[in-house]
Every structure is written in C-alpha cells, then in structure tokens.
Motif scaffolding. Sequence first.
Motif, short mmCIF file in Angstrom:
data_model
loop_
_atom_site.label_atom_id
_atom_site.label_comp_id
_atom_site.label_asym_id
_atom_site.label_seq_id
_atom_site.Cartn_x
_atom_site.Cartn_y
_atom_site.Cartn_z
N PRO A 249 40.34 46.74 48.19
CA PRO A 249 39.25 45.79 48.45
C PRO A 249 39.40 45.03 49.76
O PRO A 249 38.40 44.73 50.42
N GLU A 250 40.64 44.74 50.16
CA GLU A 250 40.81 43.97 51.39
C GLU A 250 40.54 44.78 52.65
O GLU A 250 40.46 44.23 53.76
N GLN A 251 40.38 46.11 52.53
CA GLN A 251 40.05 46.93 53.69
C GLN A 251 38.55 46.92 54.01
O GLN A 251 38.15 47.42 55.05
N ILE A 252 37.75 46.34 53.12
CA ILE A 252 36.34 46.15 53.42
C ILE A 252 36.22 45.02 54.44
O ILE A 252 36.85 43.98 54.29
N PRO A 253 35.43 45.20 55.50
CA PRO A 253 35.32 44.14 56.51
C PRO A 253 34.91 42.81 55.90
O PRO A 253 34.08 42.74 55.00
N ASP A 254 35.52 41.74 56.42
CA ASP A 254 35.23 40.36 55.99
C ASP A 254 35.49 40.16 54.51
O ASP A 254 34.76 39.44 53.82
N SER A 255 36.53 40.80 53.98
CA SER A 255 36.87 40.64 52.56
C SER A 255 37.59 39.33 52.29
O SER A 255 37.68 38.88 51.15
N GLY A 256 38.12 38.72 53.36
CA GLY A 256 38.84 37.46 53.19
C GLY A 256 40.33 37.65 52.95
O GLY A 256 41.06 36.66 52.84
N GLU A 258 44.00 39.83 54.10
CA GLU A 258 44.64 40.62 55.15
C GLU A 258 45.11 41.96 54.58
O GLU A 258 45.58 42.04 53.45
N VAL A 259 44.95 43.01 55.37
CA VAL A 259 45.50 44.31 55.00
C VAL A 259 47.02 44.23 55.10
O VAL A 259 47.56 43.83 56.12
N SER A 260 47.70 44.62 54.02
CA SER A 260 49.15 44.50 53.97
C SER A 260 49.74 45.68 53.21
O SER A 260 49.04 46.66 52.93
N CYS A 261 51.01 45.59 52.91
CA CYS A 261 51.68 46.65 52.14
C CYS A 261 50.99 46.87 50.80
O CYS A 261 51.01 47.98 50.26
N ALA A 262 50.38 45.82 50.26
CA ALA A 262 49.69 45.94 48.97
C ALA A 262 48.52 46.92 49.05
O ALA A 262 48.10 47.45 48.02
N SER A 263 47.99 47.16 50.25
CA SER A 263 46.88 48.11 50.40
C SER A 263 47.35 49.52 50.09
O SER A 263 46.63 50.30 49.45
N ASP A 264 48.53 49.88 50.53
CA ASP A 264 49.09 51.20 50.21
C ASP A 264 49.41 51.32 48.72
O ASP A 264 49.25 52.39 48.12
N ILE A 265 49.84 50.23 48.12
CA ILE A 265 50.12 50.24 46.67
C ILE A 265 48.83 50.49 45.90
O ILE A 265 48.81 51.23 44.91
N TYR A 266 47.73 49.90 46.36
CA TYR A 266 46.44 50.13 45.72
C TYR A 266 46.07 51.61 45.80
O TYR A 266 45.62 52.21 44.81
N ALA A 267 46.25 52.22 46.98
CA ALA A 267 45.93 53.64 47.15
C ALA A 267 46.76 54.52 46.23
O ALA A 267 46.27 55.50 45.66
#
Length: 536
Positions: A249-256, A258-267
């Motif tokens: 969700p944080e990779q959507i523009p203006d999501s509020g 920051e893209v972080s290590c948690a983004s890879d965990i989501y994937a």
Amino acid sequence: MRQFVVGKLNDAESVAIEAHLFGCDACNQSLNSVSLTDSFTELVRGQSLGTTDPIVPTHIDGYEIIGELGRGGMGVVYKAFDQRLKRQVALKVILNGELAHTEQRERLRLEAETIATLQHPGIVQIYQIGEYQGHLYLALELLDAKGLQQVMDDAPHCPMWSAALIQQLADIIHYSHQRGIIHRDLKPENILFNHALDQGLPRISQFSSLKNTAPVVKITDFGLAKYLETPVKMTKTGLMLGTPHYMSPEQIPDSGEEVSCASDIYALGVILYQLLTGRVPFASSNILEVLKMLRHDDPIAPRQLNPAIPRDLETICLKCLMKKPADRYASAQDLADDLALFLHNEPIRAKPLNLWQRCVKWVRQKPFLASSYSVLLCLYGLHWFAMSVLQLPRHQGMFHTVLTIATAGLAVFFYGLQTILASEKWQRLGLYACMVVTVVAVTGIFICDAAALSAPINVYMYLILGAALIAPNAHIIGLQTLLSLLGYASLLLFAYWFNPVLQVSVEVAIFFMLNIVITGFLTYLLVRRVNSINNL
C-alpha cells in the motif's frame, strides 16, 4: 500522462497530474480499459517511447545472441554466448538503444551497481555492464531452469513446500536489506529456480512427501531497487513503481507511508498467498480497482479459499499483508524465523488477530455498514435509556414497538445496501436510496409518537452528520438537509390534519427548521474545509 509515468514532469506537475487522475471520471474510464500484464508503469512507459522492438544485432560486444528469454517495459533479455569466456549468459539490453530515456539508462546502471554489491548465492550475479553501438546492456548469470511465474497456475500448492520457498526468499531479501537495498518489485517473474522442476510445483496431495523439501531459488531484476540511504532521488513525485498486484500500500503515490523493507515483506506475503490459494489477494485486471482494494480493502482469509492451509501459516501470511508497515514483521529475518518454526511444528511468534483487531478490520473494510449500525445502536440505546431509566411515558406502547421494528428493518436494509455501495456504478444511487429510506423511516416512527413535534429535530440533525461521515461530499450533505426539512414538514402537516392537539406555533416550527438548515450548512462548510486540506 505518458510524461508523468516516465518521470519527465517536475514535482509540482506530477502532483497536479496525480490529483487529476484520481478525480477525473473521463480519465478513470480510460484507465479502466487498460489490462494489467506486468505493471501500469511499464505498460504506459512502453507506449510512450515510440519504438517497442530494440534493434539488436546478431553480436553485441563479444556476445553471440542465441535467442530471446523475455522482455518488459524497459528492456529485453536474450540468451547469449560469451565468446571470450566461453559461457552462456543472460544479456539484458535496454529498449530503443540510443533513443532510450536517460532515467532508463540510469536505472540499468543502478541495477548493475546494486547486484555487484550483493554477493549471495540466492541473487543472480552480474558479469559485465557495457554499451555497444548505443545499446546499454548487462551480462548476467544465466539459469536454464524456469521461473516461478512459468510453473505457477491457478491452483493451490503444497503449504509446506510454499512455506519453505518463502522462507528461503525471506533469507535472501534479509541479506539485501542488511546491505541497505530494497528490491521493490518482488514477484514470481523475478524468482528463478536453480534447477528444473519437471513436474511443476507440488500439489496439496504431495503434502507429506514434500514436507521437508525446499527448492533453491535466485532473485533477479533489481531495476527498481532502492537504497535505504541514498542522496539522490531517482523517481519524481507521483511516479508509481512496481507491479500493482504485488505492490505494498505504501508504494501507491501519496500513501503517507515511506517505502521500506516492509514493502518487500508485503510482496513475499502476496507470493505466499498466491501459492496457497491459487490467486493474488486482490485479483482484478482493472488498474484503479486494484489500487482501490490495495489501499482500502483487506484480503480474503486464505483458509476461506483453501481450508487445507494450516492456521499458523495463514497467520504468517496475513501478518505480511497488513496495511500498515509497522504491523508486519519487523524484518525479513523475523519472517524467515517464523516460517522455520512452522516447518518444525513449533509455535510461531505471530498471533492471530484478537476480537478487537478483527472488529477494527471489519470497520475499515465496511465503513458504511459500521457507521450505519453505530448510529442505529446509539439511537436505539438512547431510546432504551429514556424508557428504562428516565421512564418517560412517551417511550412506551406503540412507539416502542414501531421503533424496534423500524430499527431491525433498517439494519437489514443497510446490510443489503452495502453490496450496492461497493459497486462504483451504483454507488451514488445507493447513497440516495439510503438517505431517502432513512428519512422516511424516521418520519414514520415519529408519526406514531404522541409527543411534541420537537422530538425528531435532533434525529434529523444526526442524519445530516451521519451523511457527512458516510460520504463526505457537499452535494450529499445538501441533499440530506433538504430531505430532513421535507421530513419535518411532513410531521407538521400530519399534526395539522390528523392531530390538532399537537399543534406548534409558527415561530417554534421556523426555529426548528432553522436548526436543521444551520446544522446542514455548518456540516457543509466543515466537509469543504476538510476536502480542501486533503487536496493540498
């Protein structure tokens, strides 16, 4: 839009275009017709650069081209033979050669630098970066085995095997995170096997025989990788990077967020979900629908789609898919450790959601139903309080019976209306039906009340505030205010014709109507103010 997607606009223009895209019905209809094959970014970028087929000679700088392995929005990958070192390689060539956009060339160089710093057996290694006759290329380690995407289908796979696969991927990603690099585009296409799987991925029927097996995999395509601490911002504001089905969700523009290590965990959680259920959490070919579900909806619990999934593995998967990064695993290593505990039949550290957390998720997933039921409970609770504690005589007999039946009827009506409101096509009609039915029900209830006509005024004002909560739109609030005035006027007319005892003075009636109008006007101004702040 093409300039926006490829990052040619400045920050101010990008923000303006992004705000327009999510508010213009005409653009939304245009975007709805785009199918997702890889990612929205790659699709539009590929169209914006004119030529889609790179002009590649038979030989490139000492590499003999054998055949094509695959292609994406930015580059094409060939199987090639290194004539100097006498070995086969995967040659990734940027699209359009000399015509390639500067950011594409920089991204390919970034990918080369990234892979060069990651010396891990689970990451495809780089041999060389070069440029030949305007064609920028990477020479990468070649794996003859198929990738995960090529052997997956729409059927569930062995839970233990899937857990072992994700555990290994989590270990690899943790190594990358330790070196300050986020992949940002993990998906089955970027996961390759070290050896061939002749019979495809294991099925549930092979559960026991494959319980302790784990394939050897390698991760590739670090073209969208991001350094945790980088002084240069490669992408402009508003540029969406990643594949929507596997984005966090944080990779959507203006999501509020920051893209972080948690983004890879989501994937990784999405890939695990797909292995266990045979589908991604948010399955749709509509780009805007995927983004909407990704931002607001919760995935269906895996065990609802496949009851054979162990509960602990479902808990691990859903923890990876939490909307807020802080609610996911703190690191990829924590995910790998929990999967190891599961594979060894030991208690996992992740805990299923408790009752309160499940209620919060339900409220987030169905805000209209939650807010409607809350209003009904509050109003009916006030009625019981007045009847039981204050012992008001007007809260007895026919009025109590009518109120009880009407409350139950509205609860059923709102439950059915939730389905209509979930559809963008019928959403506005559903809101109108909700307002009309609610005002009619409230007016009907108070027609049965043998009390002063001032009683329903507060309820009508509550309905206006409730409309602002359900649909913060100035038009909706104006309509709800008008309906409330009509409802109260109906009560006055009913009293005038059928119940002369309950007559009220003209001054009192005007005063109560002004209360409704003032409440609607103030609510309208508040919503306008909030919307203007959100659009800044």
